[in-house]
Design an enzyme around this catalytic site. Structure first.
Site, PDB file in Angstrom:
ATOM      1  N   ALA A 180       0.856  -1.190   0.000  1.00 37.04           N
ATOM      2  CA  ALA A 180       0.000   0.000   0.000  1.00 37.04           C
ATOM      3  C   ALA A 180       0.892   1.240   0.000  1.00 37.04           C
ATOM      4  CB  ALA A 180      -0.896  -0.001   1.231  1.00 37.04           C
ATOM      5  N   SER A 233      -9.571  -4.176   0.010  1.00 41.20           N
ATOM      6  CA  SER A 233     -11.018  -3.990   0.029  1.00 41.20           C
ATOM      7  C   SER A 233     -11.709  -4.842  -1.035  1.00 41.20           C
ATOM      8  CB  SER A 233     -11.334  -2.518  -0.204  1.00 41.20           C
ATOM      9  OG  SER A 233     -10.818  -2.111  -1.451  1.00 41.20           O
ATOM     10  N   GLU A 254      -8.127 -11.881  -0.324  1.00 36.82           N
ATOM     11  CA  GLU A 254      -8.494 -11.718   1.095  1.00 36.82           C
ATOM     12  C   GLU A 254      -9.120 -10.341   1.190  1.00 36.82           C
ATOM     13  OE1 GLU A 254      -8.362 -13.944   3.334  1.00 36.82           O
ATOM     14  OE2 GLU A 254      -6.860 -15.384   2.674  1.00 36.82           O
ATOM     15  N   CYS A 288      -9.337  -6.546   9.309  1.00 37.64           N
ATOM     16  CA  CYS A 288     -10.455  -7.176   8.605  1.00 37.64           C
ATOM     17  C   CYS A 288     -11.161  -8.154   9.543  1.00 37.64           C
ATOM     18  CB  CYS A 288      -9.956  -7.895   7.370  1.00 37.64           C
ATOM     19  SG  CYS A 288      -8.611  -9.009   7.751  1.00 37.64           S
ATOM     20  N   GLU A 385     -17.714  -1.755   7.115  1.00 41.57           N
ATOM     21  CA  GLU A 385     -16.530  -2.131   7.874  1.00 41.57           C
ATOM     22  C   GLU A 385     -15.996  -0.870   8.554  1.00 41.57           C
ATOM     23  OE1 GLU A 385     -13.546  -3.823   5.332  1.00 41.57           O
ATOM     24  OE2 GLU A 385     -12.869  -5.144   6.919  1.00 41.57           O
ATOM     25  N   SER A 444      -5.797 -15.616  14.763  1.00 42.81           N
ATOM     26  CA  SER A 444      -4.865 -15.750  13.629  1.00 42.81           C
ATOM     27  C   SER A 444      -3.622 -16.542  14.041  1.00 42.81           C
ATOM     28  CB  SER A 444      -4.434 -14.375  13.133  1.00 42.81           C
ATOM     29  OG  SER A 444      -5.556 -13.694  12.633  1.00 42.81           O
TER      30      SER A 444
HETATM   31  P1  NAP Z   1      -7.462  -1.075  -0.700  1.00 39.49           P
HETATM   32  O1  NAP Z   1      -7.774   0.333  -0.950  1.00 39.49           O
HETATM   33  O2  NAP Z   1      -8.221  -2.118  -1.404  1.00 39.49           O
HETATM   34  O3  NAP Z   1      -5.902  -1.202  -1.008  1.00 39.49           O
HETATM   35  C1  NAP Z   1      -5.226  -2.422  -0.903  1.00 39.49           C
HETATM   36  C2  NAP Z   1      -4.107  -2.478  -1.931  1.00 39.49           C
HETATM   37  O4  NAP Z   1      -4.664  -2.415  -3.238  1.00 39.49           O
HETATM   38  C3  NAP Z   1      -3.109  -1.355  -1.820  1.00 39.49           C
HETATM   39  O5  NAP Z   1      -1.828  -1.843  -2.112  1.00 39.49           O
HETATM   40  C4  NAP Z   1      -3.567  -0.403  -2.921  1.00 39.49           C
HETATM   41  O6  NAP Z   1      -2.534   0.379  -3.454  1.00 39.49           O
HETATM   42  C5  NAP Z   1      -4.015  -1.395  -3.971  1.00 39.49           C
HETATM   43  N1  NAP Z   1      -4.931  -0.818  -4.957  1.00 39.49           N
HETATM   44  C6  NAP Z   1      -5.839   0.166  -4.809  1.00 39.49           C
HETATM   45  N2  NAP Z   1      -6.488   0.388  -5.964  1.00 39.49           N
HETATM   46  C7  NAP Z   1      -5.986  -0.475  -6.866  1.00 39.49           C
HETATM   47  C8  NAP Z   1      -6.251  -0.738  -8.242  1.00 39.49           C
HETATM   48  N3  NAP Z   1      -7.169  -0.065  -8.921  1.00 39.49           N
HETATM   49  N4  NAP Z   1      -5.542  -1.699  -8.853  1.00 39.49           N
HETATM   50  C9  NAP Z   1      -4.610  -2.379  -8.189  1.00 39.49           C
HETATM   51  N5  NAP Z   1      -4.307  -2.183  -6.895  1.00 39.49           N
HETATM   52  C10 NAP Z   1      -4.990  -1.247  -6.236  1.00 39.49           C
HETATM   53  O7  NAP Z   1      -7.601  -1.474   0.803  1.00 39.49           O
HETATM   54  P2  NAP Z   1      -7.034  -0.737   2.089  1.00 39.49           P
HETATM   55  O8  NAP Z   1      -7.913   0.407   2.403  1.00 39.49           O
HETATM   56  O9  NAP Z   1      -5.580  -0.495   1.964  1.00 39.49           O
HETATM   57  O10 NAP Z   1      -7.180  -1.899   3.162  1.00 39.49           O
HETATM   58  C11 NAP Z   1      -8.330  -2.071   3.888  1.00 39.49           C
HETATM   59  C12 NAP Z   1      -9.131  -3.248   3.370  1.00 39.49           C
HETATM   60  O11 NAP Z   1      -8.347  -4.433   3.367  1.00 39.49           O
HETATM   61  C13 NAP Z   1     -10.306  -3.559   4.256  1.00 39.49           C
HETATM   62  O12 NAP Z   1     -11.463  -3.777   3.483  1.00 39.49           O
HETATM   63  C14 NAP Z   1      -9.903  -4.847   4.955  1.00 39.49           C
HETATM   64  O13 NAP Z   1     -10.945  -5.653   5.378  1.00 39.49           O
HETATM   65  C15 NAP Z   1      -9.086  -5.507   3.934  1.00 39.49           C
HETATM   66  N6  NAP Z   1      -8.228  -6.494   4.557  1.00 39.49           N
HETATM   67  C16 NAP Z   1      -8.561  -7.801   4.376  1.00 39.49           C
HETATM   68  C17 NAP Z   1      -7.807  -8.778   4.959  1.00 39.49           C
HETATM   69  C18 NAP Z   1      -8.157 -10.202   4.755  1.00 39.49           C
HETATM   70  O14 NAP Z   1      -7.304 -11.022   4.909  1.00 39.49           O
HETATM   71  N7  NAP Z   1      -9.365 -10.539   4.356  1.00 39.49           N
HETATM   72  C19 NAP Z   1      -6.685  -8.441   5.717  1.00 39.49           C
HETATM   73  C20 NAP Z   1      -6.381  -7.096   5.895  1.00 39.49           C
HETATM   74  C21 NAP Z   1      -7.170  -6.131   5.286  1.00 39.49           C
HETATM   75  P3  NAP Z   1      -2.436   1.966  -3.157  1.00 39.49           P
HETATM   76  O15 NAP Z   1      -2.162   2.113  -1.717  1.00 39.49           O
HETATM   77  O16 NAP Z   1      -1.284   2.367  -4.005  1.00 39.49           O
HETATM   78  O17 NAP Z   1      -3.751   2.551  -3.574  1.00 39.49           O
END
Ligand code: NAP
Length: 480
Positions: A180, A233, A254, A288, A385, A444
């Site tokens: 990220a 997300s 995930e 998450c 969330e 975990s």
């Molecule tokens: P996010 O906005 O989805 O970002 C996650 C990653 O995706 C970052 O590296 C981000 O890069 C990248 N990304 C964003 N837009 C993208 C695109 N269009 N194409 C490719 N990559 C892209 O999520 P977040 O806000 O960082 O994290 C929170 C979310 O993660 C929550 O929904 C949480 O539940 C989830 N999560 C899930 C788990 C699980 O195991 N299920 C564990 C931890 C977190 P940039 O930063 O450069 O935008």
């Protein structure tokens, strides 16, 4: 950053740390005070494609290494990061903002993935049997799936990276890590630890593109990538699945969660309160797995709320560098304001603030531990969330009703049940989730399969099957 920490802030491609082709950099900000911790190299699309080419070039040699050799490199990384646990935790705190306790716990958890998969590298299973018709031998082997693109979120910048890197490398895959943009320093620290452990050039690469979407798309369209593993997300996961379809790339996801926590009649209140505090407040609620909705039986509700409130009230909030604080900053002012807006909406929809709920003034992205009662199932906050230190309590009368409400979501990552063990087991069986904790708030473990059902994701990480996400079966027939 402390003088003893030399943190890399460049791209890592083909075994070399280097700035991006454009020479541009972006700020990594300490969310506890708004200061700039480092300026990290921006990867251009060209840099990202170089990383894919480097991983592709290294793929066949790495796939051919002895499993023991791969295992020993991972074991060395485990040892380095165990020795440097405090330093890794400090990097996490500086760019993510979490409390020291959360950062140290994450550093330990993250490091354990290297130990676990060092042990799994040498146990890749196969099969050999006679066909039912007796005409042939069915030989099944497993080979590394190939170049893997690993995309991680900011909430567990170390653990989400190692949970993907360790099984990919153990399986014999080469990788490109895309952390990220809020938390690239932790990723760089881990990649450097792997380099110091003797990982050959090109086997792991690190890129930080800005903007992210087009560069990731270009990597997925390159043709060499065979695996996409994403944590983040659900919204972004959906986009990536569509992008991966172009080259039919195997995808593990995930995604988001909306974890229910049930307190059943007859639950031990002390256990339920301390478990709920851990399930809700670990990582400042930015997990998450965080308990998003607490369903408490009417017979225990008032006392549960009172004990939970007074425990929350004693939490110290402030910088993670001050080791006495229980709750750190959120990752950014933007995330903090999202949490604050969600609380305001909950109040407008009828919830009562029992504790907290006021955004502090100052430069840091802090939000106080907050308890909302009288929350209605189905209101906005129970469908979103929260990702912050805000607990919502919903009172219920019948266990059947609580289970119906628990399952009333498109997510299904994790649930928690507190109550007499037999009752809790029966309820756990009826909840649609990939994971359930019974009478405990943290579950975990690198040795257990982590993952969700429904829109919480595809595939599992960790456990004995975690490595299979990075392997493909190959069937060879011989005549008898
Ligand atoms: P996010 O906005 O989805 O970002 C996650 C990653 O995706 C970052 O590296 C981000 O890069 C990248 N990304 C964003 N837009 C993208 C695109 N269009 N194409 C490719 N990559 C892209 O999520 P977040 O806000 O960082 O994290 C929170 C979310 O993660 C929550 O929904 C949480 O539940 C989830 N999560 C899930 C788990 C699980 O195991 N299920 C564990 C931890 C977190 P940039 O930063 O450069 O935008």
């Amino acid at each position: 950053m402390n003088h003893h920490l030399t943190i890399k802030s460049d791209l890592f491609i083909g075994g070399e740390w280097r700035p991006g082709q454009s020479g541009d950099r972006f700020d990594v900000v300490d969310p506890a005070d708004g200061t700039v911790v480092a300026q990290f190299a921006i990867a251009t699309e060209g840099d990202c494609l170089d990383a894919v080419a480097a991983a592709d070039a290294a793929a066949s040699d790495w796939a051919a290494t002895a499993p023991r050799e791969r295992g020993e490199i991972l074991r060395t990384a485990f040892e380095i990061l165990t020795t440097e646990r405090d330093q890794l935790a400090e990097v996490i705190v500086r760019e993510n903002g979490k409390s020291w306790g959360d950062a140290i716990a994450e550093a330990g958890y993250a490091t354990e993935f290297f130990r676990w998969f060092a042990e799994e590298a040498v146990r890749i299973p196969g099969d050999y049997r006679t066909s039912p018709g007796g005409d042939k031998n069915i030989i099944v082997t497993r080979r590394p799936i190939g170049v893997s693109l690993l995309i991680t979120p900011w909430n567990f910048p170390a653990a989400m990276a190692t949970r993907k890197l360790a099984p990919a490398l153990a399986a014999g895959c080469t990788a490109i890590l895309k952390p990220a943009s809020e938390t690239p320093l932790t990723a760089a620290y881990i990649v450097e630890a792997l380099r110091r452990s003797g990982l050959p050039a090109g086997v792991v690469n690190l890129v930080t593109p800005v903007p992210t979407g087009p560069a990731v798309r270009a990597m997925l369209d390159h043709g060499a990538i065979r695996k996409l593993s994403f944590t983040g997300s659900t919204e972004v996961g959906r986009v990536l699945l569509a992008n991966a379809a172009g080259s039919i790339i195997s995808s593990s996801m995930e995604l988001g969660g909306n974890a229910p926590l049930l307190v059943l009649p007859g639950a031990d209140l002390e256990e339920a309160v301390s478990g709920a505090l851990a399930a809700k407040m670990r990582n400042g609620g930015s997990a998450c797995t965080s308990a998003n909705r607490l369903y408490v039986h009417r017979s225990l509700h008032d006392e549960f709320v009172e004990r939970f409130r007074s425990a929350l009230d004693s939490f110290a909030i402030g910088s993670g560098l001050d080791r006495g604080n229980d709750i750190g900053a959120l990752v950014s002012l933007k995330e903090r304001d999202k949490v604050a807006a969600l609380v305001d909406t909950a109040v407008a929809e009828g919830a009562t603030i029992s504790l907290g709920g006021e955004t502090p003034v100052g430069a840091g992205a802090f939000y106080p531990p907050t308890l909302l009662t009288g929350v209605t199932h189905g209101s906005t906050i129970t469908r979103t969330e929260i990702f912050g230190p805000v607990a919502t309590v919903i009172e219920y009368d019948e266990v059947d009703e609580a289970i119906r409400m628990a399952n009333d979501t498109e997510f299904g990552l994790i649930a928690y049940v507190f109550g007499p063990e037999g009752d809790a087991m029966r309820s756990a069986a009826r909840i649609d989730a990939g994971m359930v904790g019974i009478n405990r708030g943290v579950i975990s473990d690198p040795a257990a399969p982590f993952g969700g059902v429904k829109q919480s994701g595809l595939g599992r990480e960790g456990g004995t099957d975690g490595i299979l996400e990075y392997l493909e079966e190959k069937y060879i027939a011989t005549s008898r």
